[in-house]
Design an enzyme around this catalytic site. Structure first.
Site, mmCIF file in Angstrom:
data_model
loop_
_atom_site.group_PDB
_atom_site.id
_atom_site.type_symbol
_atom_site.label_atom_id
_atom_site.label_comp_id
_atom_site.label_asym_id
_atom_site.label_seq_id
_atom_site.Cartn_x
_atom_site.Cartn_y
_atom_site.Cartn_z
ATOM 1 N N CYS A 64 0.518 -0.915 -0.793
ATOM 2 C CA CYS A 64 0.237 0.095 0.129
ATOM 3 C C CYS A 64 1.083 1.178 -0.201
ATOM 4 C CB CYS A 64 -1.292 0.027 1.012
ATOM 5 S SG CYS A 64 -1.769 1.343 1.622
ATOM 6 N N CYS A 91 -0.551 3.794 1.827
ATOM 7 C CA CYS A 91 -0.350 4.098 3.371
ATOM 8 C C CYS A 91 1.536 3.947 4.299
ATOM 9 C CB CYS A 91 -1.185 2.403 3.889
ATOM 10 S SG CYS A 91 -2.180 1.668 3.242
ATOM 11 N N ASP A 92 2.040 3.765 3.199
ATOM 12 C CA ASP A 92 3.391 3.497 3.850
ATOM 13 C C ASP A 92 4.714 4.544 2.626
ATOM 14 O OD1 ASP A 92 3.062 1.902 5.304
ATOM 15 O OD2 ASP A 92 2.889 -0.047 3.869
#
Length: 327
Positions: free
Chosen positions: A137, A140-141
């Site tokens: 992701c 997300c990261d």
């Protein structure tokens, strides 16, 4: 004899969507039961640093966030059941579900929050370095790789979108694809090829994610040429696997409307499925955003939709009231 559990609101799944639905359902006095499923807490239990969930100044841990959500849901009256549903009957209300334990669950409404799982390459080094440079992701990261070298594996819309997104954080993005052409939509391909910060490696697949000494995490990838078999190495700090997701909808095949990829179809702007009284929220119905905060938001929506549905059943509008409203 196996137990029978009855509730006004039965919730499948205990990630951000399911637990948010439980919080709202409990506060509405519906005494929801949450069947936690195979992975209690959902995908966030396998996520370490979380920095994009509102309300927390500092980085928090995914498992801790899910523990707090569950504790909040239980505090306001939701009940957790450790079970996995193996049989579903949506032909009549109350809906009847059977768990692997043999327990029977009856719900006047059903909220489906079973989520989706990222597809992985299924190689040993990927599992070992997951959360230490290997992710599924970018949204997300990606923030954790500011100014570093990153690579995206895949050739569809998700991979191209992840590569483009990562250019917000990195000046050195490589897209790795095992074929000689992309499957992504043409407009996305055009954006990718025009971007000076992205290069594409064709006919390559990941043979191994290479970790550094000690706790260094990912430092390189060994790539296998799919035409010649030759192995080459590229130095990277972050590797993002973007080869799609599996929505957990197998139980509902032939029972609820789904799209071509298996995601549950809901009425736009709601969480209502094609079966009255059944609602879907979170990643099981969301193939675009797939974030903890959007899952939690649709979990709230599902509880409110279910509460309104029950209100209409319990207190139906009379013909006189309809006539008055139309006058």
């Amino acid at each position: 004899m196996a137990a029978t559990h009855s509730t006004r609101m039965l919730i499948l799944g205990s990630g951000p969507a399911g637990l948010s639905a439980a919080i709202y359902g409990a506060r509405a006095g519906l005494a929801p039961i949450v069947v936690q499923g195979l992975q209690p807490g959902g995908q966030l239990t396998t996520t370490t640093d979380v920095e994009n969930y509102p309300g927390f100044r500092d980085v928090i841990q995914g498992p801790w966030l899910m523990e707090e959500m569950q504790a909040q849901a239980e505090h306001v009256g939701a009940r957790m059941e450790w079970d996995m549903i193996v049989e579903v009957d949506l032909s009549a209300r109350p809906f009847r579900l059977v768990g692997d334990s043999g327990a029977v669950y009856l719900g006047d409404t059903l909220v489906i929050a079973t989520g989706a799982q990222a597809k992985w390459l299924n190689i040993e080094s990927e599992e070992r370095l997951r959360g230490q440079g290997v992710s599924a992701c970018a949204t997300c990261d990606g923030f954790f790789f500011r100014g570093k070298k990153v690579a995206v594996i895949g050739g569809g819309n998700t991979a191209v979108e992840e590569a483009l997104y990562l250019t917000n954080h990195s000046h050195d993005v490589t897209l790795i694809h095992r074929r000689d052409s992309l499957r992504a939509e043409k407009i996305l391909q055009e954006r990718l090829f025009k971007h000076h910060g992205i290069k594409v490696l064709w006919n390559k697949e990941v043979a191994e994610f290479v970790g550094g000494e000690g706790a260094a995490g990912l430092v390189a990838m060994d790539l296998k040429d799919t035409t010649t078999g030759e192995i080459s190495r590229i130095d990277v700090d972050g590797g993002f696997v973007a080869i799609g997701h599996h929505p957990a909808t197998e139980l509902f095949q032939g029972k609820l409307d789904m799209d071509a990829d298996g995601y549950l179809v809901v009425e736009p702007g709601t969480t209502r499925t094609n079966v009255h009284g059944v609602f879907a929220c979170g990643d099981v119905a969301d193939k675009i955003y797939r974030q903890a905060i959007t899952a939690a938001g649709t979990g709230c929506m599902a509880a409110l939709d279910a509460e309104r549905f029950l209100g209409e059943i319990d207190f139906p509008v009379t013909e006189e009231e309809k006539a008055e409203a139309a006058a």
